[in-house]
Design a protein around this motif. Structure first.
Motif, short mmCIF file in Angstrom:
data_model
loop_
_atom_site.label_atom_id
_atom_site.label_comp_id
_atom_site.label_asym_id
_atom_site.label_seq_id
_atom_site.Cartn_x
_atom_site.Cartn_y
_atom_site.Cartn_z
N PHE A 173 1.99 -0.15 4.07
CA PHE A 173 1.76 -1.53 4.52
C PHE A 173 2.34 -2.53 3.50
CE2 PHE A 173 -0.87 -5.33 3.92
CZ PHE A 173 -0.74 -5.92 5.16
N CYS A 191 -6.58 -2.51 1.87
CA CYS A 191 -5.44 -2.50 2.78
C CYS A 191 -5.93 -2.71 4.21
CB CYS A 191 -4.70 -1.16 2.67
SG CYS A 191 -3.42 -0.98 3.93
N GLU A 202 -0.36 4.29 0.32
CA GLU A 202 -0.96 5.30 1.19
C GLU A 202 -0.30 5.24 2.58
OE1 GLU A 202 -3.53 7.40 0.48
OE2 GLU A 202 -4.28 6.60 -1.43
N CYS A 203 -0.08 3.98 3.06
CA CYS A 203 0.40 3.85 4.44
C CYS A 203 1.66 3.00 4.55
CB CYS A 203 -0.70 3.25 5.31
SG CYS A 203 -0.95 1.49 5.02
N GLU A 263 -4.48 -2.07 6.92
CA GLU A 263 -4.03 -1.00 7.82
C GLU A 263 -4.88 0.25 7.71
OE1 GLU A 263 -1.29 -2.80 10.01
OE2 GLU A 263 -1.39 -0.60 10.14
N CYS A 264 -5.02 0.77 6.45
CA CYS A 264 -5.68 2.07 6.28
C CYS A 264 -6.96 1.99 5.47
CB CYS A 264 -4.71 3.06 5.64
SG CYS A 264 -4.37 2.69 3.91
N CYS A 310 0.86 -1.18 0.00
CA CYS A 310 0.00 0.00 0.00
C CYS A 310 0.89 1.24 0.00
CB CYS A 310 -0.89 -0.01 1.24
SG CYS A 310 -1.89 1.47 1.40
N ASN A 335 -7.35 1.34 2.32
CA ASN A 335 -7.20 1.79 0.93
C ASN A 335 -7.70 0.75 -0.07
OD1 ASN A 335 -6.27 2.93 -1.45
ND2 ASN A 335 -4.12 2.36 -1.08
ZN LIG Z 1 -2.65 1.18 3.56
#
Ligand SMILES: [Zn+2]
Length: 453
Positions: free
Chosen positions: A391, A404, A388-389, A406-407, A386, A409
């Motif tokens: 991951f 995702c 964005e974060c 984690e976030c 990912c 996405n």
């Molecule tokens: Zn993410």
């Protein structure tokens, strides 16, 4: 020219190849399906080429260093060349392990097991299809220019469902169905024999099939005398045995023997037709990228939900272990290793792993265990990323697509999600997946999570 300059040239050439293949599109919008086999050469140039292929793949594509989907990489392992720590190319095997753990490819071809199964060494055509060893009129072994003329796949679970759990009935229906398979394959043979060299000049006139024919010449000479293969495919040994022995039959020797009997029978038909028609009929463990879903759906519409057979909305690929079960790579290899002897026209084994990047010794232990047992082994491990974060690991399949963990996405522009969709990898966020494959992958994700616990 200096060695260091040559080294850079080789690396640049391999990088160009990788980019060219990944930026080429066929007329239907796909990247061309290309498989690159390597690993056996031991001289300086051969070693540098192998190292470059792996380093380019490890480096990724583009500014986000995404995992390249093509070419498929197949790394050959051979005792005395790169299998053991004392072998001269062992260092390249270590690089291949790292590359598989991070980029899912290369898959590995185990030299001795492959020769035992198909008669000589070769890289698969496409994702899993193998040609048997074949000699021309001069007694020379030939691979280049040979081909497979197609496959007709038998829906084994449907036969089991229609038998109502009666073995005798199963084999009666099986015999009838094989007549249909034969008719379909013979029809196909007749169609390809009608081709004219001018219909497909690259194949027939410019040597892709190994000979240069003139307009109007008979193309049959490229296929007959067992030069080409034509295949009997099959799907769903797991579901077929489940009809007779329930959904947890893998350790039941009688159930296992039944599934072996199915592939053995297919092989007996292939051998008989080969003798009768002069074409190399082979048994092929169909990748069933879409059949896994289609055959199941057709059977579910007709026979309703049957536990562990139609109710899971896909059929298990070929002889593969039920993907829903928690099984170690070693158990999976032991379970599957008996089948390819009867279906050597096409096969691949996969093992599932949690994140492996920091445990290459574990992956090597599986590869080494596999060496004398199976010929062709793929690695499935979570390598999604990912942006964005940052991951790294396994994106979760959800109703809105891959996400995702984690976030949350789900934007394909800021994520790299790579799954194995048949013998090939695919990016399901960029190209919609077949439903059954989505289910298989959902199950795999669940399985990987359970390993992590
Ligand atoms: Zn993410």
């Amino acid at each position: 020219m200096l060695r260091s300059e040559q080294k850079k040239d080789i690396y640049d050439a391999m990088q160009s190849l990788e980019y060219e293949i990944n930026t080429l599109y066929t007329s239907n919008g796909q990247t061309p399906f290309v498989t690159l086999g390597f690993g056996l050469g031991e001289d300086w140039f051969a070693r540098e080429i192998q190292v470059a292929i792996l380093k380019v793949r490890l480096g990724g594509i583009g500014k986000d260093k995404q995992t390249a989907i093509f070419p498929k990489l197949v790394f050959s392992i051979k005792r005395g060349t790169n299998l053991d720590i004392t072998d001269s190319n062992y260092d390249i095997k270590l690089l291949a392990l790292e590359c598989s753990a991070k980029r899912m490819y290369p898959d590995v071809l185990n030299y001795d097991s492959l020769v035992r199964l198909v008669g000589d060494f070769k890289v698969p055509m496409g994702c899993r299809s193998f040609l048997p060893a074949w000699q021309d009129m001069n007694g020379e072994f030939v691979n280049a220019g040979r081909n497979n003329l197609g496959v007709v796949t038998l829906n084994v679970p449907r036969i089991a469902i229609q038998s109502g759990g009666d073995k005798k009935r199963f084999w009666e229906i099986f015999t009838e169905r094989m007549q249909t398979v034969k008719d379909a394959l013979l029809f196909r043979l007749e169609r390809v024999r009608e081709a004219k060299p001018e219909n497909a000049p690259i194949l027939y006139k410019y040597g892709a099939f190994g000979k240069r024919l003139d307009d109007g010449q008979d193309v049959t000479q490229l296929f007959d005398k067992e030069r080409s293969t034509i295949s009997i495919g099959y799907i769903g040994l797991y579901e077929a045995a489940t009809m007779f022995y329930g959904g947890k039959w893998e350790r039941n020797p009688e159930a296992k023997a039944f599934t072996i009997e199915v592939v053995k029978e297919l092989k007996a038909y292939a051998d008989a037709w080969k003798a009768e028609y002069g074409y190399w009929f082979s048994v092929y463990s169909t990748p069933s990228e879409s059949l896994t879903d289609r055959f199941n759906r057709l059977d579910r519409e007709k026979y309703g939900d049957i536990k562990d057979i139609t109710d899971k909305e896909y059929y298990q690929n070929s002889f593969h272990y039920d993907v829903r079960k928690k099984v170690t790579p070693f158990e999976k290899i032991d379970f599957e290793m008996e089948y390819p002897e009867y279906c050597s026209g096409g096969f691949i084994h996969y093992c599932e792993y949690p994140k492996l990047v920091h445990n290459l010794k574990a992956l090597e232990a599986v590869w080494d265990y596999a060496y004398d047992r199976v010929a062709y082994l793929g690695t499935n491990t979570p390598i999604d990323r990912c942006y964005e974060c940052s991951f790294e690991g396994e994106f979760v399949p959800t109703a809105e697509g891959f996400k995702c963990p984690e976030c949350g996405n789900t934007n394909p522009e800021t994520a790299d999600v790579v799954k194995r969709t048949c013998g090939y990898l695919g990016n399901p966020m960029k190209r919609p997946m077949v439903h059954g494959r989505h289910e298989e992958i959902t199950q795999r994700v669940k399985h990987l999570e359970s390993l992590d616990e």
